[in-house]
Design a protein around this motif. Structure first.
Motif, PDB file in Angstrom:
ATOM      1  N   CYS A 115       0.821  35.716  22.194  1.00 41.48           N
ATOM      2  CA  CYS A 115       0.431  35.518  23.586  1.00 41.48           C
ATOM      3  C   CYS A 115       1.297  34.454  24.262  1.00 41.48           C
ATOM      4  O   CYS A 115       1.770  33.509  23.620  1.00 41.48           O
ATOM      5  CB  CYS A 115      -1.028  35.070  23.664  1.00 41.48           C
ATOM      6  N   ALA A 116       1.472  34.589  25.567  1.00 42.34           N
ATOM      7  CA  ALA A 116       2.221  33.601  26.342  1.00 42.34           C
ATOM      8  C   ALA A 116       1.480  32.279  26.369  1.00 42.34           C
ATOM      9  O   ALA A 116       0.245  32.241  26.478  1.00 42.34           O
ATOM     10  CB  ALA A 116       2.432  34.106  27.768  1.00 42.34           C
ATOM     11  N   MET A 117       2.253  31.175  26.294  1.00 43.37           N
ATOM     12  CA  MET A 117       1.637  29.849  26.304  1.00 43.37           C
ATOM     13  C   MET A 117       2.147  28.995  27.467  1.00 43.37           C
ATOM     14  O   MET A 117       1.360  28.521  28.272  1.00 43.37           O
ATOM     15  CB  MET A 117       1.857  29.147  24.968  1.00 43.37           C
ATOM     16  N   PHE A 118       3.472  28.786  27.586  1.00 49.48           N
ATOM     17  CA  PHE A 118       3.978  28.059  28.756  1.00 49.48           C
ATOM     18  C   PHE A 118       5.446  28.406  28.991  1.00 49.48           C
ATOM     19  O   PHE A 118       6.168  28.792  28.064  1.00 49.48           O
ATOM     20  CB  PHE A 118       3.796  26.536  28.603  1.00 49.48           C
ATOM     21  N   PRO A 119       5.919  28.288  30.243  1.00 59.81           N
ATOM     22  CA  PRO A 119       7.313  28.579  30.573  1.00 59.81           C
ATOM     23  C   PRO A 119       8.220  27.476  30.052  1.00 59.81           C
ATOM     24  O   PRO A 119       7.874  26.301  30.092  1.00 59.81           O
ATOM     25  CB  PRO A 119       7.314  28.623  32.103  1.00 59.81           C
ATOM     26  N   VAL A 276       2.219  19.391  26.724  1.00 64.37           N
ATOM     27  CA  VAL A 276       3.597  19.720  27.098  1.00 64.37           C
ATOM     28  C   VAL A 276       3.793  19.698  28.610  1.00 64.37           C
ATOM     29  O   VAL A 276       4.798  19.176  29.111  1.00 64.37           O
ATOM     30  CB  VAL A 276       3.980  21.103  26.536  1.00 64.37           C
ATOM     31  N   MET A 277       2.832  20.238  29.348  1.00 67.08           N
ATOM     32  CA  MET A 277       3.047  20.466  30.780  1.00 67.08           C
ATOM     33  C   MET A 277       2.654  19.293  31.667  1.00 67.08           C
ATOM     34  O   MET A 277       3.016  19.251  32.842  1.00 67.08           O
ATOM     35  CB  MET A 277       2.271  21.709  31.235  1.00 67.08           C
ATOM     36  N   ASP A 279       3.491  16.099  31.519  1.00 62.24           N
ATOM     37  CA  ASP A 279       4.461  15.015  31.702  1.00 62.24           C
ATOM     38  C   ASP A 279       5.863  15.565  31.468  1.00 62.24           C
ATOM     39  O   ASP A 279       6.386  15.528  30.360  1.00 62.24           O
ATOM     40  CB  ASP A 279       4.166  13.868  30.731  1.00 62.24           C
ATOM     41  N   ASN A 280       6.473  16.087  32.552  1.00 61.29           N
ATOM     42  CA  ASN A 280       7.783  16.729  32.415  1.00 61.29           C
ATOM     43  C   ASN A 280       8.865  15.755  31.984  1.00 61.29           C
ATOM     44  O   ASN A 280       9.820  16.141  31.288  1.00 61.29           O
ATOM     45  CB  ASN A 280       8.179  17.410  33.719  1.00 61.29           C
ATOM     46  N   GLU A 281       8.727  14.486  32.362  1.00 56.13           N
ATOM     47  CA  GLU A 281       9.754  13.513  32.003  1.00 56.13           C
ATOM     48  C   GLU A 281       9.898  13.401  30.487  1.00 56.13           C
ATOM     49  O   GLU A 281      11.012  13.288  29.959  1.00 56.13           O
ATOM     50  CB  GLU A 281       9.424  12.147  32.603  1.00 56.13           C
ATOM     51  N   ARG A 282       8.769  13.444  29.781  1.00 53.21           N
ATOM     52  CA  ARG A 282       8.832  13.384  28.323  1.00 53.21           C
ATOM     53  C   ARG A 282       9.571  14.595  27.766  1.00 53.21           C
ATOM     54  O   ARG A 282      10.355  14.474  26.815  1.00 53.21           O
ATOM     55  CB  ARG A 282       7.428  13.313  27.727  1.00 53.21           C
ATOM     56  N   MET A 283       9.333  15.758  28.358  1.00 56.00           N
ATOM     57  CA  MET A 283      10.000  16.961  27.888  1.00 56.00           C
ATOM     58  C   MET A 283      11.500  16.918  28.188  1.00 56.00           C
ATOM     59  O   MET A 283      12.313  17.331  27.357  1.00 56.00           O
ATOM     60  CB  MET A 283       9.360  18.194  28.525  1.00 56.00           C
ATOM     61  N   VAL A 284      11.872  16.436  29.360  1.00 55.81           N
ATOM     62  CA  VAL A 284      13.292  16.346  29.703  1.00 55.81           C
ATOM     63  C   VAL A 284      14.014  15.378  28.770  1.00 55.81           C
ATOM     64  O   VAL A 284      15.183  15.577  28.421  1.00 55.81           O
ATOM     65  CB  VAL A 284      13.475  15.931  31.175  1.00 55.81           C
ATOM     66  N   ASN A 285      13.308  14.339  28.324  1.00 52.01           N
ATOM     67  CA  ASN A 285      13.893  13.413  27.361  1.00 52.01           C
ATOM     68  C   ASN A 285      14.155  14.091  26.017  1.00 52.01           C
ATOM     69  O   ASN A 285      15.037  13.676  25.267  1.00 52.01           O
ATOM     70  CB  ASN A 285      12.987  12.197  27.161  1.00 52.01           C
ATOM     71  N   ILE A 286      13.383  15.143  25.736  1.00 49.76           N
ATOM     72  CA  ILE A 286      13.596  15.916  24.511  1.00 49.76           C
ATOM     73  C   ILE A 286      14.821  16.804  24.663  1.00 49.76           C
ATOM     74  O   ILE A 286      15.683  16.866  23.789  1.00 49.76           O
ATOM     75  CB  ILE A 286      12.352  16.767  24.184  1.00 49.76           C
ATOM     76  N   HIS A 287      14.914  17.510  25.801  1.00 45.95           N
ATOM     77  CA  HIS A 287      16.076  18.370  26.079  1.00 45.95           C
ATOM     78  C   HIS A 287      16.135  18.604  27.579  1.00 45.95           C
ATOM     79  O   HIS A 287      15.122  18.912  28.209  1.00 45.95           O
ATOM     80  CB  HIS A 287      15.957  19.706  25.339  1.00 45.95           C
ATOM     81  N   ARG A 288      17.319  18.494  28.150  1.00 42.81           N
ATOM     82  CA  ARG A 288      17.430  18.587  29.603  1.00 42.81           C
ATOM     83  C   ARG A 288      17.100  19.979  30.147  1.00 42.81           C
ATOM     84  O   ARG A 288      16.813  20.127  31.340  1.00 42.81           O
ATOM     85  CB  ARG A 288      18.824  18.176  30.076  1.00 42.81           C
ATOM     86  N   ALA A 289      17.115  21.002  29.276  1.00 38.76           N
ATOM     87  CA  ALA A 289      16.693  22.330  29.715  1.00 38.76           C
ATOM     88  C   ALA A 289      15.245  22.322  30.191  1.00 38.76           C
ATOM     89  O   ALA A 289      14.828  23.181  30.973  1.00 38.76           O
ATOM     90  CB  ALA A 289      16.860  23.345  28.586  1.00 38.76           C
ATOM     91  N   ARG A 291      13.922  20.684  32.331  1.00 44.76           N
ATOM     92  CA  ARG A 291      13.766  20.486  33.775  1.00 44.76           C
ATOM     93  C   ARG A 291      13.087  21.680  34.435  1.00 44.76           C
ATOM     94  O   ARG A 291      12.525  21.568  35.519  1.00 44.76           O
ATOM     95  CB  ARG A 291      15.144  20.240  34.414  1.00 44.76           C
ATOM     96  N   SER A 292      13.148  22.827  33.756  1.00 45.01           N
ATOM     97  CA  SER A 292      12.475  24.027  34.277  1.00 45.01           C
ATOM     98  C   SER A 292      11.109  24.249  33.640  1.00 45.01           C
ATOM     99  O   SER A 292      10.421  25.214  33.979  1.00 45.01           O
ATOM    100  CB  SER A 292      13.356  25.259  34.030  1.00 45.01           C
ATOM    101  N   THR A 293      10.709  23.370  32.734  1.00 48.01           N
ATOM    102  CA  THR A 293       9.393  23.489  32.091  1.00 48.01           C
ATOM    103  C   THR A 293       8.353  22.895  33.031  1.00 48.01           C
ATOM    104  O   THR A 293       7.817  21.812  32.807  1.00 48.01           O
ATOM    105  CB  THR A 293       9.400  22.778  30.724  1.00 48.01           C
ATOM    106  N   LEU A 294       8.079  23.629  34.089  1.00 47.92           N
ATOM    107  CA  LEU A 294       7.223  23.155  35.170  1.00 47.92           C
ATOM    108  C   LEU A 294       6.052  24.111  35.373  1.00 47.92           C
ATOM    109  O   LEU A 294       6.208  25.335  35.219  1.00 47.92           O
ATOM    110  CB  LEU A 294       8.022  23.039  36.467  1.00 47.92           C
ATOM    111  N   PRO A 295       4.884  23.577  35.747  1.00 48.42           N
ATOM    112  CA  PRO A 295       3.698  24.435  35.920  1.00 48.42           C
ATOM    113  C   PRO A 295       3.912  25.599  36.870  1.00 48.42           C
ATOM    114  O   PRO A 295       3.390  26.690  36.641  1.00 48.42           O
ATOM    115  CB  PRO A 295       2.642  23.461  36.445  1.00 48.42           C
TER     116      PRO A 295
END
Length: 328
Positions: A115-119, A276-277, A279-289, A291-295
């Protein structure tokens, strides 16, 4: 049915639980004590991104978790469908093929329990040739051209040849790692390299340093034709991606989504998505891709059923209007 798995496990971690999800007010009934995220080969975006969010979730939820080296999107669909991995990452194309029963890992098996979880982010399709070749458009690619499509069985290798077929290109197919194919292009062993990968593609950036290349964009008509035939979206490769580009280059891209086994508890998947969704800044610190992991990108999934825990998070926190028939 069992599926063979690569055995490397990346950076499993056990750490303190977060104040939000570790307290006694959250129903943890049925939660696993540990989890794995199916990624891809080491050195790629999937491995770095997937291992990163696995560790983040493990830290926040007080569980053992980590990224698992796999064969990529097709295998991840199989592993998550069977429950051998709780989570995974896939592109929309392999997801669609898996649902239809045309996943080459298990032909005929409809993998409907992922099942889909997040973009996550978009994977652009990009074409490169040496300037000395005189190839500046797709139409310029000569009949019988040797084209490198990336690793065998990858998203690039699965879809780019079909796209070339759709556009009437006659070619000889070649496979290999990104760096290897870039070297073959420079040595004259290939006429074109056609990659589906996050940009900038390191192999192309390296080529720019060593020789003159052409980043070939699709025409509007070619872009429209590909979008009508494949599960891809309109995309522009920004001019500042490569020194060769003087303006944005027209392309297409395929969205990547995280996936969850559909049988996982709703409260567990809700907590994972929130981690995951939120706090985008934490995710961008993991990988700059990321930046599109947005609600707001929840609507890029037009293929998979949503896990009910994920759907609830996006409905409550992102104003998502997910049809009931798209929620498992």
């Amino acid at each position: 049915m069992s599926f063979s798995k690569f055995t490397a496990i990346a950076a499993a971690s056990v750490v303190s639980a977060s104040a939000v999800f570790a307290d006694d007010h959250v129903d943890r009934t049925g939660w696993p004590e540990s989890f794995t995220v199916g990624t891809a080969s080491q050195g790629g975006t999937y491995f770095a991104y997937g291992s990163g969010w696995a560790n983040l979730v493990a830290e926040e939820l007080g569980l053992t978790g980590g990224g698992e080296v796999t064969g990529g999107p097709m295998q991840n669909m199989a592993l998550v469908h069977t429950g051998e991995a709780q989570f995974g990452m896939t592109t929309m194309g392999p997801a669609m093929e898996s649902l239809l029963g045309t996943n080459p890992i298990a032909p005929g098996l409809q993998m409907t329990n992922a099942c889909a979880m997040f973009p996550m982010y978009q994977t652009p399709f990009s074409v490169t040739a040496l300037s000395s070749s005189g190839i500046t458009t797709i139409a310029d690619i000569p009949a019988g051209a040797k084209i490198g499509f990336g690793p065998a069985g990858s998203t690039s290798d699965t879809y780019f040849p079909r796209m070339m077929d759709e556009l009437g290109v006659d070619y000889e197919r070649r496979n290999g790692g990104w760096s290897d194919l870039g070297g073959q292009l420079q040595d004259g062993l290939l006429d074109v390299i056609a990659f589906a990968a996050g940009v900038p593609v390191p192999a192309v950036s390296q080529l720019e340093v060593q020789t003159d290349v052409n980043i070939i964009e699709f025409t509007e008509e070619e872009q429209a034709k590909i979008m009508a035939a494949f599960p891809v979206s309109e995309f522009n490769i920004a001019a500042d991606t490569y020194s060769t580009l003087e303006s944005d280059a027209r392309s297409v891209s395929m969205w990547n989504f995280s996936i969850a086994n559909c049988d996982l508890p709703e409260s567990f998947v809700y907590a994972v998505v929130d981690t995951v969704m939120s706090d985008n800044e934490r995710m961008v610190n993991i990988h700059r891709a990321a930046r599109s992991t947005l609600p707001e990108n929840w609507d890029k999934n037009k293929v998979l059923d949503w896990h009910p825990g994920a759907a609830r998070w996006f409905i409550e926190n992102a104003g998502a209007t997910i049809p009931e028939n798209m929620i498992r």
